[in-house]
Design a protein around this motif. Sequence first.
Motif, short mmCIF file in Angstrom:
data_model
loop_
_atom_site.label_atom_id
_atom_site.label_comp_id
_atom_site.label_asym_id
_atom_site.label_seq_id
_atom_site.Cartn_x
_atom_site.Cartn_y
_atom_site.Cartn_z
N ALA A 19 0.83 -1.21 0.00
CA ALA A 19 0.00 0.00 0.00
C ALA A 19 0.86 1.25 0.00
O ALA A 19 0.56 2.24 -0.69
CB ALA A 19 -0.93 -0.01 1.20
N GLY A 27 -0.96 6.20 -6.52
CA GLY A 27 -2.17 5.41 -6.51
C GLY A 27 -2.95 5.58 -5.22
O GLY A 27 -2.36 5.72 -4.14
N ASP A 28 -4.26 5.57 -5.31
CA ASP A 28 -5.15 5.67 -4.16
C ASP A 28 -6.02 4.41 -4.12
O ASP A 28 -6.88 4.23 -4.98
CB ASP A 28 -6.02 6.93 -4.27
CG ASP A 28 -6.94 7.11 -3.08
OD1 ASP A 28 -6.66 6.53 -2.01
OD2 ASP A 28 -7.95 7.83 -3.21
N ILE A 29 -5.80 3.56 -3.13
CA ILE A 29 -6.48 2.26 -3.06
C ILE A 29 -7.94 2.46 -2.65
O ILE A 29 -8.24 3.10 -1.65
CB ILE A 29 -5.76 1.32 -2.08
CG1 ILE A 29 -4.36 0.98 -2.61
CG2 ILE A 29 -6.57 0.04 -1.88
CD1 ILE A 29 -3.52 0.16 -1.66
N GLU A 30 -8.85 1.85 -3.44
CA GLU A 30 -10.28 1.88 -3.13
C GLU A 30 -10.74 0.61 -2.44
O GLU A 30 -11.62 0.65 -1.57
CB GLU A 30 -11.09 2.07 -4.43
CG GLU A 30 -10.80 3.35 -5.18
CD GLU A 30 -11.43 4.56 -4.52
OE1 GLU A 30 -12.40 4.37 -3.76
OE2 GLU A 30 -10.95 5.69 -4.76
N LEU A 49 -7.86 0.58 -7.60
CA LEU A 49 -7.25 1.86 -7.24
C LEU A 49 -7.48 2.92 -8.30
O LEU A 49 -7.75 2.62 -9.46
CB LEU A 49 -5.75 1.67 -6.98
CG LEU A 49 -4.89 1.11 -8.13
CD1 LEU A 49 -4.24 2.24 -8.90
CD2 LEU A 49 -3.83 0.16 -7.60
#
Length: 202
Positions: A19, A27-30, A49
């Motif tokens: 992460a 990147g932004d993890i969903e 992401l």
Amino acid sequence: MLLLRVELPNVPGSLGRLATAIGAAGGDIEAIEIVEKGLDGTDVDDVLLEVVEGAMPDSVVSACNAVEGVRVLWISRYLAGGNLFPDLEVVESLTADPDIALDRLVEALPVAFRCEWAARIALTDGGPEIECASQGAPPSIDLKPGFGVERQTVGDDLLAIAPVGHGRVVAIGRRGGPEFLDSELARLGHLVGLAASIARTS
């Protein structure tokens, strides 16, 4: 939205390191879902992401591969919305209208398995005949004779197939990969069997 499939060590801290690497690459993890827990001490996870403006998917892949023990197996655009689709939601869609459970299953499988298409196919003496198909399915699917839950390759599509009964199967396809894992074959067989049972008892 991007869908990243990664193999990583099943040890404390490995998911946190992954992460951190994704975040550093923009990147932004969903969402994260464990796809398979291997016997060799590794897991396979699907990571959904978003990337910030200007960040490149290749940078995310490179950052992940730089983490010790992590290997990116697949990355692709994910157009099904901002959530992964758990099997429970598939089951709820089947039980909502049992008379069309097998049709509902075909509609739900492409999202549940992050693949391009699904179809229910009758294996007749004249060859495979598509009874019901999702968007994106090919107009004809030349299945090889087989038994049980299995993998096949048809053209550029990697398939997972599960029997429905009465000479019919449900097939799902990914164009170019990744190959369906053993755990995905097991899930498909379970969901197809459940849908067939619901349809029979309706």
